[in-house]
Structures are given as structure tokens and as C-alpha cells.
Write a protein that holds these residues in place. Sequence first.
Motif, PDB file in Angstrom:
ATOM      1  N   PRO A   1      38.548  -0.818  -0.033  1.00 35.32           N
ATOM      2  CA  PRO A   1      37.809  -0.726   1.053  1.00 35.32           C
ATOM      3  C   PRO A   1      37.590  -1.983   1.891  1.00 35.32           C
ATOM      4  O   PRO A   1      37.590  -1.856   3.287  1.00 35.32           O
ATOM      5  CB  PRO A   1      36.237  -0.608   0.364  1.00 35.32           C
ATOM      6  CG  PRO A   1      36.263  -0.010  -1.047  1.00 35.32           C
ATOM      7  CD  PRO A   1      37.488  -0.725  -1.492  1.00 35.32           C
TER       8      PRO A   1
ATOM      9  N   LEU B   1      40.970  -2.464   3.766  1.00 35.75           N
ATOM     10  CA  LEU B   1      41.030  -1.434   4.862  1.00 35.75           C
ATOM     11  C   LEU B   1      40.263  -1.790   6.207  1.00 35.75           C
ATOM     12  O   LEU B   1      40.592  -1.690   7.287  1.00 35.75           O
ATOM     13  CB  LEU B   1      40.533   0.187   4.517  1.00 35.75           C
ATOM     14  CG  LEU B   1      41.376   0.848   3.638  1.00 35.75           C
ATOM     15  CD1 LEU B   1      40.901   2.099   3.178  1.00 35.75           C
ATOM     16  CD2 LEU B   1      42.758   1.184   4.648  1.00 35.75           C
TER      17      LEU B   1
ATOM     18  N   ASP C   1      41.832  -2.865   9.726  1.00 36.11           N
ATOM     19  CA  ASP C   1      41.458  -2.564  11.207  1.00 36.11           C
ATOM     20  C   ASP C   1      41.038  -3.691  12.006  1.00 36.11           C
ATOM     21  O   ASP C   1      41.238  -3.649  13.184  1.00 36.11           O
ATOM     22  CB  ASP C   1      40.133  -1.684  10.987  1.00 36.11           C
ATOM     23  CG  ASP C   1      40.379  -0.169  10.097  1.00 36.11           C
ATOM     24  OD1 ASP C   1      41.571   0.209  10.297  1.00 36.11           O
ATOM     25  OD2 ASP C   1      39.742   0.369   9.569  1.00 36.11           O
TER      26      ASP C   1
ATOM     27  N   VAL D   1      48.422   0.276   0.183  1.00 35.54           N
ATOM     28  CA  VAL D   1      47.215   0.312   1.232  1.00 35.54           C
ATOM     29  C   VAL D   1      47.930   0.189   2.619  1.00 35.54           C
ATOM     30  O   VAL D   1      47.708   0.506   3.734  1.00 35.54           O
ATOM     31  CB  VAL D   1      46.155  -0.393   0.946  1.00 35.54           C
ATOM     32  CG1 VAL D   1      45.227  -0.482   2.297  1.00 35.54           C
ATOM     33  CG2 VAL D   1      45.422   0.198  -0.239  1.00 35.54           C
TER      34      VAL D   1
ATOM     35  N   TRP E   1      48.571   2.340   5.516  1.00 33.42           N
ATOM     36  CA  TRP E   1      47.856   2.145   6.921  1.00 33.42           C
ATOM     37  C   TRP E   1      48.664   2.141   8.228  1.00 33.42           C
ATOM     38  O   TRP E   1      48.510   2.327   9.123  1.00 33.42           O
ATOM     39  CB  TRP E   1      47.174   0.811   6.843  1.00 33.42           C
ATOM     40  CG  TRP E   1      46.468   0.257   8.180  1.00 33.42           C
ATOM     41  CD1 TRP E   1      45.079   0.909   8.237  1.00 33.42           C
ATOM     42  CD2 TRP E   1      46.707  -0.530   9.043  1.00 33.42           C
ATOM     43  NE1 TRP E   1      44.798   0.145   9.366  1.00 33.42           N
ATOM     44  CE2 TRP E   1      45.643  -0.707   9.808  1.00 33.42           C
ATOM     45  CE3 TRP E   1      48.022  -1.364   9.249  1.00 33.42           C
ATOM     46  CZ2 TRP E   1      45.583  -1.468  11.046  1.00 33.42           C
ATOM     47  CZ3 TRP E   1      47.899  -2.159  10.394  1.00 33.42           C
ATOM     48  CH2 TRP E   1      46.724  -2.154  11.275  1.00 33.42           C
TER      49      TRP E   1
ATOM     50  N   ARG F   1      42.799   6.235   6.257  1.00 35.49           N
ATOM     51  CA  ARG F   1      41.920   6.152   4.967  1.00 35.49           C
ATOM     52  C   ARG F   1      42.392   7.487   4.227  1.00 35.49           C
ATOM     53  O   ARG F   1      42.486   7.585   2.951  1.00 35.49           O
ATOM     54  CB  ARG F   1      40.580   6.420   5.133  1.00 35.49           C
ATOM     55  CG  ARG F   1      40.046   4.614   5.678  1.00 35.49           C
ATOM     56  CD  ARG F   1      38.515   4.812   6.076  1.00 35.49           C
ATOM     57  NE  ARG F   1      38.179   3.429   6.181  1.00 35.49           N
ATOM     58  CZ  ARG F   1      38.459   2.506   7.373  1.00 35.49           C
ATOM     59  NH1 ARG F   1      39.405   2.849   8.158  1.00 35.49           N
ATOM     60  NH2 ARG F   1      37.945   1.377   7.066  1.00 35.49           N
ATOM     61  N   ARG F   2      42.612   8.707   4.843  1.00 32.29           N
ATOM     62  CA  ARG F   2      42.950   9.884   4.165  1.00 32.29           C
ATOM     63  C   ARG F   2      44.225   9.422   3.517  1.00 32.29           C
ATOM     64  O   ARG F   2      44.690   9.972   2.616  1.00 32.29           O
ATOM     65  CB  ARG F   2      42.942  11.078   5.270  1.00 32.29           C
ATOM     66  CG  ARG F   2      43.359  12.316   4.555  1.00 32.29           C
ATOM     67  CD  ARG F   2      43.315  13.432   5.554  1.00 32.29           C
ATOM     68  NE  ARG F   2      42.156  13.676   6.046  1.00 32.29           N
ATOM     69  CZ  ARG F   2      41.998  14.398   7.313  1.00 32.29           C
ATOM     70  NH1 ARG F   2      43.114  15.134   7.811  1.00 32.29           N
ATOM     71  NH2 ARG F   2      40.833  14.605   7.762  1.00 32.29           N
TER      72      ARG F   2
ATOM     73  N   VAL G   1      45.572   6.806   2.544  1.00 30.72           N
ATOM     74  CA  VAL G   1      45.596   5.698   1.360  1.00 30.72           C
ATOM     75  C   VAL G   1      44.918   6.764   0.349  1.00 30.72           C
ATOM     76  O   VAL G   1      45.268   6.455  -0.817  1.00 30.72           O
ATOM     77  CB  VAL G   1      44.440   4.601   1.914  1.00 30.72           C
ATOM     78  CG1 VAL G   1      43.885   3.949   0.725  1.00 30.72           C
ATOM     79  CG2 VAL G   1      45.031   3.714   2.825  1.00 30.72           C
TER      80      VAL G   1
END
Length: 214
Positions: free
Chosen positions: A53, A56, A60, A158, A162, A171-172, A174
Motif C-alpha cells: 500500500p 502504491l 501515485d 507492483v 502500475w 490497484r486492481r 496489482v
Amino acid sequence: MASHEPSPRSRRPDVEGLRAIASLLVATYHVWPGRVSGGVDVFLVLAGFLLVPSLLAALDRRGPRAAASALRRTIVRQLPLAGLVLGVVAIAALVLWPPHLRRGVLLDVLSAATWTLNWRLVERSTDYLAQTATASPVQHLWATSVQLQATIVLVAIVLLAWLVGSRAHARRRVLVALGCVAAASFAWALAHLAVAPDAAYFDTGARLWEPAVG
């Protein structure tokens, strides 16, 4: 083992409690071998839970360079204590160990310093709980090798998920990718455990499902 710390503002009692339980499990496993296990497994699950998390969110905000920062933080957290242990053991090996054992100990130190000790133990078919005079004095650092290797794999997965496709569904992607990795790793763990349980204990591929699930 090192782990990806939450910021001071987001300390979580549940995570800290699980770390305490994992530490007790590790200690119990070594004091009473065969009675209870799972401490390393808990640490690896927590490592994945804290890594993905935050990575990610960092991707972003900062883009792909956040991946390199995540790896650097893992290494930096492990270096101080691990470096001290390895330095002391290397000096002791040169001064105190008999010549016929010195080379093996120094190779163990080198493997631990390059985060490949678990594969050296796999090559030697090491029984982690074997009480022998030739047990490596740095054998306990195998888990840090597994953690860094697993971190590299998860960061790469990841980052790729991404980068491919729209950010809205990152996120889906990943989640799907990590689910596939976890399933493949768990299947490999079962197969490897049935054939070579000692080697499977140190095998990063057989452990990867834990941080992936986390």
C-alpha cells in the motif's frame, strides 16, 4: 527482520502487537524446537502488508523512482545491526576459528552481506534446527536474505502492474498480479516441501506467497 515502518503518525497497535507475537514465536521455536513455529511467516506477511500500500501511494505521488526508494529503505534498515554482527563474526573467524572451518564461515558472512545466505543454506541442505558444531554463526540471518529478495520481486511486480494500463485500474492489476504470484508460490511450497523440506524452508520461491498475501 527489518520491515517497512509506517510513519510515526500512523502507528498501528494491531501491527505492533503482531510483531510482538511473531517475536515470541521465533524465541519459543528456538528454546523449545518443534513445539511451535510461524514467527518468520508472520514477519513476512507483515512485510508485504506494509510494503505494497505504501509503495502504491508513493508511485501515485512520485512515479517509478518510488520503487528504488522502497528497496533502499529495506537495505538501510537492515545494515546497522546486520553489519555489526557480520563484522564481529568475520573478525572472530580470522582470529579464533581453526583454518579448516574459517573459509566456510567467511563465505557465510559474504553470503549474508550480499543477501544470498538462504541459497547457500539450500545448497548445503542445511537443517535449521540441527545442533552441530559446524552450524553457521550467521545462519539466523537467512530470513533477512529472503525478505530483501521477496521485496525486490514484489516491488518489480507492483511497478510493472502500475505502469501497464491506466492509473485508474492500477490497484486492481496489482491485486490480480499478487494473487497469481501467491498461488504459484504456495503451490511450489507444497511441492518443494514434499520433496526437500529442509531446502524448502529457506527457498524464497516457497516463501514468496506470504508477503504477497500480506
